[in-house]
Design a protein around this motif. Structure first.
Motif, PDB file in Angstrom:
ATOM      1  N   PRO A   1      93.431  20.922  45.407  1.00  0.00           N
ATOM      2  CA  PRO A   1      92.509  21.842  46.109  1.00  0.00           C
ATOM      3  C   PRO A   1      92.534  21.689  47.628  1.00  0.00           C
ATOM      4  O   PRO A   1      92.495  22.675  48.353  1.00  0.00           O
ATOM      5  CB  PRO A   1      91.136  21.460  45.533  1.00  0.00           C
ATOM      6  CG  PRO A   1      91.426  20.856  44.204  1.00  0.00           C
ATOM      7  CD  PRO A   1      92.715  20.107  44.393  1.00  0.00           C
ATOM      8  N   THR A   2      92.579  20.444  48.116  1.00  0.00           N
ATOM      9  CA  THR A   2      92.510  20.242  49.566  1.00  0.00           C
ATOM     10  C   THR A   2      93.814  20.589  50.278  1.00  0.00           C
ATOM     11  O   THR A   2      93.822  20.781  51.492  1.00  0.00           O
ATOM     12  CB  THR A   2      92.142  18.780  49.883  1.00  0.00           C
ATOM     13  OG1 THR A   2      93.012  17.894  49.164  1.00  0.00           O
ATOM     14  CG2 THR A   2      90.706  18.499  49.502  1.00  0.00           C
ATOM     15  N   SER A   3      94.920  20.667  49.548  1.00  0.00           N
ATOM     16  CA  SER A   3      96.203  21.025  50.163  1.00  0.00           C
ATOM     17  C   SER A   3      96.594  22.464  49.870  1.00  0.00           C
ATOM     18  O   SER A   3      97.712  22.873  50.186  1.00  0.00           O
ATOM     19  CB  SER A   3      97.297  20.079  49.662  1.00  0.00           C
ATOM     20  OG  SER A   3      97.462  20.183  48.260  1.00  0.00           O
ATOM     21  N   ARG A   4      95.684  23.263  49.288  1.00  0.00           N
ATOM     22  CA  ARG A   4      96.050  24.613  48.860  1.00  0.00           C
ATOM     23  C   ARG A   4      96.415  25.515  50.034  1.00  0.00           C
ATOM     24  O   ARG A   4      97.280  26.390  49.899  1.00  0.00           O
ATOM     25  CB  ARG A   4      94.928  25.236  48.040  1.00  0.00           C
ATOM     26  CG  ARG A   4      93.640  25.501  48.799  1.00  0.00           C
ATOM     27  CD  ARG A   4      92.536  25.984  47.858  1.00  0.00           C
ATOM     28  NE  ARG A   4      91.311  26.340  48.561  1.00  0.00           N
ATOM     29  CZ  ARG A   4      90.379  25.478  48.918  1.00  0.00           C
ATOM     30  NH1 ARG A   4      90.548  24.178  48.651  1.00  0.00           N
ATOM     31  NH2 ARG A   4      89.293  25.884  49.553  1.00  0.00           N
ATOM     32  N   PHE A   5      95.768  25.304  51.181  1.00  0.00           N
ATOM     33  CA  PHE A   5      96.090  26.150  52.324  1.00  0.00           C
ATOM     34  C   PHE A   5      97.485  25.842  52.862  1.00  0.00           C
ATOM     35  O   PHE A   5      98.204  26.742  53.291  1.00  0.00           O
ATOM     36  CB  PHE A   5      95.043  25.982  53.420  1.00  0.00           C
ATOM     37  CG  PHE A   5      93.703  26.536  53.055  1.00  0.00           C
ATOM     38  CD1 PHE A   5      93.486  27.899  53.030  1.00  0.00           C
ATOM     39  CD2 PHE A   5      92.659  25.688  52.708  1.00  0.00           C
ATOM     40  CE1 PHE A   5      92.250  28.417  52.677  1.00  0.00           C
ATOM     41  CE2 PHE A   5      91.420  26.196  52.367  1.00  0.00           C
ATOM     42  CZ  PHE A   5      91.207  27.568  52.348  1.00  0.00           C
ATOM     43  N   GLY A   6      97.870  24.577  52.840  1.00  0.00           N
ATOM     44  CA  GLY A   6      99.230  24.225  53.226  1.00  0.00           C
ATOM     45  C   GLY A   6     100.245  24.804  52.262  1.00  0.00           C
ATOM     46  O   GLY A   6     101.313  25.286  52.676  1.00  0.00           O
ATOM     47  N   ILE A   7      99.934  24.775  50.969  1.00  0.00           N
ATOM     48  CA  ILE A   7     100.832  25.354  49.969  1.00  0.00           C
ATOM     49  C   ILE A   7     100.952  26.862  50.178  1.00  0.00           C
ATOM     50  O   ILE A   7     102.054  27.433  50.102  1.00  0.00           O
ATOM     51  CB  ILE A   7     100.315  25.033  48.551  1.00  0.00           C
ATOM     52  CG1 ILE A   7     100.388  23.521  48.300  1.00  0.00           C
ATOM     53  CG2 ILE A   7     101.114  25.796  47.499  1.00  0.00           C
ATOM     54  CD1 ILE A   7      99.758  23.089  46.991  1.00  0.00           C
ATOM     55  N   LEU A   8      99.833  27.516  50.464  1.00  0.00           N
ATOM     56  CA  LEU A   8      99.849  28.959  50.700  1.00  0.00           C
ATOM     57  C   LEU A   8     100.659  29.298  51.943  1.00  0.00           C
ATOM     58  O   LEU A   8     101.463  30.244  51.945  1.00  0.00           O
ATOM     59  CB  LEU A   8      98.420  29.473  50.850  1.00  0.00           C
ATOM     60  CG  LEU A   8      98.268  30.977  51.110  1.00  0.00           C
ATOM     61  CD1 LEU A   8      98.795  31.772  49.927  1.00  0.00           C
ATOM     62  CD2 LEU A   8      96.818  31.326  51.387  1.00  0.00           C
ATOM     63  N   ASN A   9     100.484  28.535  52.997  1.00  0.00           N
ATOM     64  CA  ASN A   9     101.246  28.767  54.221  1.00  0.00           C
ATOM     65  C   ASN A   9     102.730  28.556  53.974  1.00  0.00           C
ATOM     66  O   ASN A   9     103.569  29.332  54.446  1.00  0.00           O
ATOM     67  CB  ASN A   9     100.744  27.829  55.319  1.00  0.00           C
ATOM     68  CG  ASN A   9     101.265  28.219  56.683  1.00  0.00           C
ATOM     69  OD1 ASN A   9     101.759  29.315  56.884  1.00  0.00           O
ATOM     70  ND2 ASN A   9     101.140  27.306  57.631  1.00  0.00           N
ATOM     71  N   ALA A  10     103.062  27.517  53.223  1.00  0.00           N
ATOM     72  CA  ALA A  10     104.469  27.259  52.897  1.00  0.00           C
ATOM     73  C   ALA A  10     105.047  28.386  52.048  1.00  0.00           C
ATOM     74  O   ALA A  10     106.206  28.778  52.216  1.00  0.00           O
ATOM     75  CB  ALA A  10     104.591  25.922  52.158  1.00  0.00           C
ATOM     76  N   ALA A  11     104.245  28.920  51.129  1.00  0.00           N
ATOM     77  CA  ALA A  11     104.713  30.025  50.290  1.00  0.00           C
ATOM     78  C   ALA A  11     105.020  31.253  51.132  1.00  0.00           C
ATOM     79  O   ALA A  11     106.035  31.941  50.916  1.00  0.00           O
ATOM     80  CB  ALA A  11     103.666  30.355  49.230  1.00  0.00           C
ATOM     81  N   PHE A  12     104.161  31.549  52.111  1.00  0.00           N
ATOM     82  CA  PHE A  12     104.411  32.687  53.004  1.00  0.00           C
ATOM     83  C   PHE A  12     105.716  32.497  53.768  1.00  0.00           C
ATOM     84  O   PHE A  12     106.547  33.415  53.858  1.00  0.00           O
ATOM     85  CB  PHE A  12     103.245  32.847  53.974  1.00  0.00           C
ATOM     86  CG  PHE A  12     103.600  33.584  55.238  1.00  0.00           C
ATOM     87  CD1 PHE A  12     103.845  34.942  55.228  1.00  0.00           C
ATOM     88  CD2 PHE A  12     103.710  32.897  56.436  1.00  0.00           C
ATOM     89  CE1 PHE A  12     104.186  35.608  56.390  1.00  0.00           C
ATOM     90  CE2 PHE A  12     104.050  33.549  57.601  1.00  0.00           C
ATOM     91  CZ  PHE A  12     104.287  34.913  57.584  1.00  0.00           C
TER      92      PHE A  12
ATOM     93  N   ALA B   1     102.382  18.314  56.104  1.00  0.00           N
ATOM     94  CA  ALA B   1     101.360  18.326  57.146  1.00  0.00           C
ATOM     95  C   ALA B   1      99.960  18.456  56.550  1.00  0.00           C
ATOM     96  O   ALA B   1      98.989  17.928  57.105  1.00  0.00           O
ATOM     97  CB  ALA B   1     101.619  19.482  58.110  1.00  0.00           C
ATOM     98  N   ALA B   2      99.854  19.149  55.417  1.00  0.00           N
ATOM     99  CA  ALA B   2      98.553  19.265  54.751  1.00  0.00           C
ATOM    100  C   ALA B   2      98.177  17.974  54.038  1.00  0.00           C
ATOM    101  O   ALA B   2      97.022  17.540  54.082  1.00  0.00           O
ATOM    102  CB  ALA B   2      98.580  20.426  53.760  1.00  0.00           C
ATOM    103  N   LEU B   3      99.145  17.340  53.391  1.00  0.00           N
ATOM    104  CA  LEU B   3      98.862  16.121  52.640  1.00  0.00           C
ATOM    105  C   LEU B   3      98.506  14.944  53.543  1.00  0.00           C
ATOM    106  O   LEU B   3      97.682  14.097  53.182  1.00  0.00           O
ATOM    107  CB  LEU B   3     100.065  15.756  51.765  1.00  0.00           C
ATOM    108  CG  LEU B   3     100.375  16.696  50.598  1.00  0.00           C
ATOM    109  CD1 LEU B   3     101.644  16.254  49.882  1.00  0.00           C
ATOM    110  CD2 LEU B   3      99.210  16.736  49.613  1.00  0.00           C
TER     111      LEU B   3
END
Length: 560
Positions: free
Chosen positions: A202-213, A172-174
């Motif tokens: 960098p632009t997908s880092r928030f999606g990666i962080l959300n996925a990590a949570f 969803a971020a990509l």
């Protein structure tokens, strides 16, 4: 009486009725959150500090002084971290292949990646046992004994279970990345690797962080895989189960539940704070990225995605196959005899689970719709705290919520005791277990709803009830359908939230599978798992069919 007075009176009555309906729309779901979420969580805390006839910290002292507790805590944190890292790594590969590469067969990858979501969490553990256990297909083919029970088996099972969440969130971020930025990078001569490093990551880092949570929370709170394939590798979820079911020590179970709650709440708080820094909205004129075929990149990503998907198919497919094997692994002829299940209540728990899932889906969808409808009419200062409360259940593990329910509703000191041992209570816990996801999905639909339509309906004399039924509900119907089927499918396969609430007269499918496996009837457990997956697959196809039909219908209306 003047004409103005006669026209103003119906308008005042309509406004008063709308205010009353707004209070009902907000008040009823809010009361449900208080009774079925906040109050049980308060009871868990109180039971954790209950000592004899008073309160104190002796329970915490005993638990924190136990070597077994710290071993389980360390194991949970290590397992959560390892699974999260592996899930994010593999999930990014698949998501990048789906949304940033050009190759055929993406529909097949999308279909396969959701398979773990269609099965109870312990199915991954069962599949690994059939593959790599002492009598597993691969173990016997290689002639070696693989020790699959413990850390490595649990890591693989948890990764497979968390992987779909990572793929969907990162994807969803990509998919939202602006193609114009990459076109500018091409003009400036940036290499693909430089674009990946300086733009994509960098632009997908928030999606990666959300996925990590999400992956960390799923892993650290999962009970099914840990119960089936964890072996001697104890984690906090199995420690709670041991205290409550094995030792009947509810106060100690409450303490461990609070301890399990801490890491998930901390990770949730970190993720929320980080998400506040994420830019809101999209730039005007944003262009979707359409990747051009690059042989080296795309063939490599396609191959890696295919290998990962093959692992998913192998683990889940072997469970279906084993359900038809006459006597695993000695008589491999196919037979449907394992579907003749008479132990553990037979198929009664499957039919009951379907009923419970329908109850959770229907009531839950109506509740979040009413809450979203009412919040639109409230002042921002009042609506925001309620929205925060509605989002908090995501931070509470299903195991802790289930423990809270048995401590709250199994007490004759409250009229709520009447709910204990009923299908309604299990439906309620399933809804509040997934309340946050349902609420946020519906609120997404409300944010897309144009206020001009609502204002136009009001100017034509339509009240809130008429507007909600004739205008709002049809507009966000796709979201409501998605929430309904999401709640139904998750209620069909969930285990951790309901394992404490079943009784000898009332059980659910996931608990029946666990009991069959505990009794050594792994083939019958596989057969029951296959039946559950079949029901969920039918529901998924039904959801897709309804959404496709609605899309065609809207397209037809647009053409007319």
């Amino acid at each position: 009486m003047s004409l103005a007075d006669t026209t103003a009176a119906p308008r005042r009555r309509r406004v008063d009725a709308d205010r009353l309906l707004t209070l009902v729309c907000v008040g009823v779901p809010l009361l449900g959150l208080v009774i079925f979420f906040l109050y049980p969580m308060l009871i868990v805390f109180l039971r954790s500090v209950t000592v004899g006839d008073g309160y104190g910290l002796e329970n915490y002292t005993r638990v924190l002084g136990s070597v077994g507790f710290w071993r389980a805590t360390g194991n949970s944190l290590v397992m959560g971290g390892a699974t999260t890292a592996l899930s994010i790594f593999l999930g990014f590969i698949i998501a990048h292949g789906l949304y940033r590469c050009a190759f055929r067969g993406k529909w097949l990858i999308r279909s396969i990646i959701v398979l773990p979501l269609l099965a109870p969490s312990l199915v991954q553990g069962l599949g690994l046992i059939f593959l790599l256990g002492r009598n597993g297909v691969i173990s016997r083919a290689l002639g070696i004994e693989i020790e699959i029970y413990g850390f490595w088996g649990l890591l693989i099972a948890n990764t497979l279970y968390a992987l779909p969440q990572a793929v969907m969130i990162i994807g969803a971020a990509l998919v939202l990345l602006d193609a114009r930025v990459y076109e500018a990078a091409d003009v400036m001569g940036a290499s693909p690797s430089r674009q990946f490093r300086d733009l994509t990551i960098p632009t997908s880092r928030f999606g990666i962080l959300n996925a990590a949570f999400v992956c960390f929370t799923i892993t650290i709170t999962d009970f099914g895989n840990a119960a089936v394939i964890g072996g001697d590798y104890s984690v906090l979820a199995t420690e709670i189960y041991s205290q409550v079911v094995g030792q009947r020590n509810f106060n100690m179970g409450a303490v461990v539940g609070i301890m399990l709650l801490l890491p998930t709440v901390i990770s949730y708080a970190i993720e929320r704070q980080a998400m506040k820094r994420q830019p809101v909205g999209q730039d005007t004129g944003q262009q979707p990225y359409r990747p051009a075929f690059s042989p080296l990149r795309d063939l490599l990503m396609a191959a890696l995605s295919a290998i990962i998907c093959a692992g998913i198919v192998l683990v889940i497919g072997i469970v279906v196959y084993a359900s038809f094997v006459t006597l695993w692994p000695y008589n491999m002829t196919l037979s449907p005899k394992h579907y003749d299940i008479t132990l553990a209540g037979g198929y009664s728990s499957l039919w009951m689970t379907i009923v419970i899932s329908l109850m959770a889906a229907t009531g839950g969808t109506l509740a979040v719709f009413l809450l979203g409808l009412g919040l639109r009419r409230l002042p921002k200062g009042v609506a925001q705290p309620i929205q925060m409360l509605a989002a908090i259940p995501a931070a509470v593990p299903g195991m802790v919520l289930g423990l809270a329910y048995i401590l709250t509703f199994n007490s004759t000191a409250t009229p709520l005791y009447l709910l204990y041992g009923t299908a309604a209570l299990i439906a309620i816990v399933n809804f509040y277990h997934y309340h946050t996801q349902s609420f946020l999905t519906v609120m997404t639909g409300f944010r897309q709803f144009p206020r001009a339509l609502e204002e136009a309906a009001g100017s034509l004399g339509a009240g809130l009830a008429r507007t909600a039924v004739d205008i709002v509900a049809p507009f966000i119907a796709p979201m409501l359908i998605s929430v309904f089927f999401f709640l139904f499918m998750r209620s069909m396969v969930t285990l951790s939230a309901v394992v404490f609430l079943t009784t000898p007269d009332l059980s659910v499918a996931a608990v029946t599978i666990m009991r069959l496996d505990d009794a050594g009837l792994t083939s019958q457990a596989a057969a029951f798992s296959t039946c559950v997956m079949a029901v969920v697959c039918v529901a998924l196809l039904g959801m897709k069919g309804m959404l496709a039909w609605m899309g065609q219908r809207q397209g037809t209306k647009g053409n007319v």
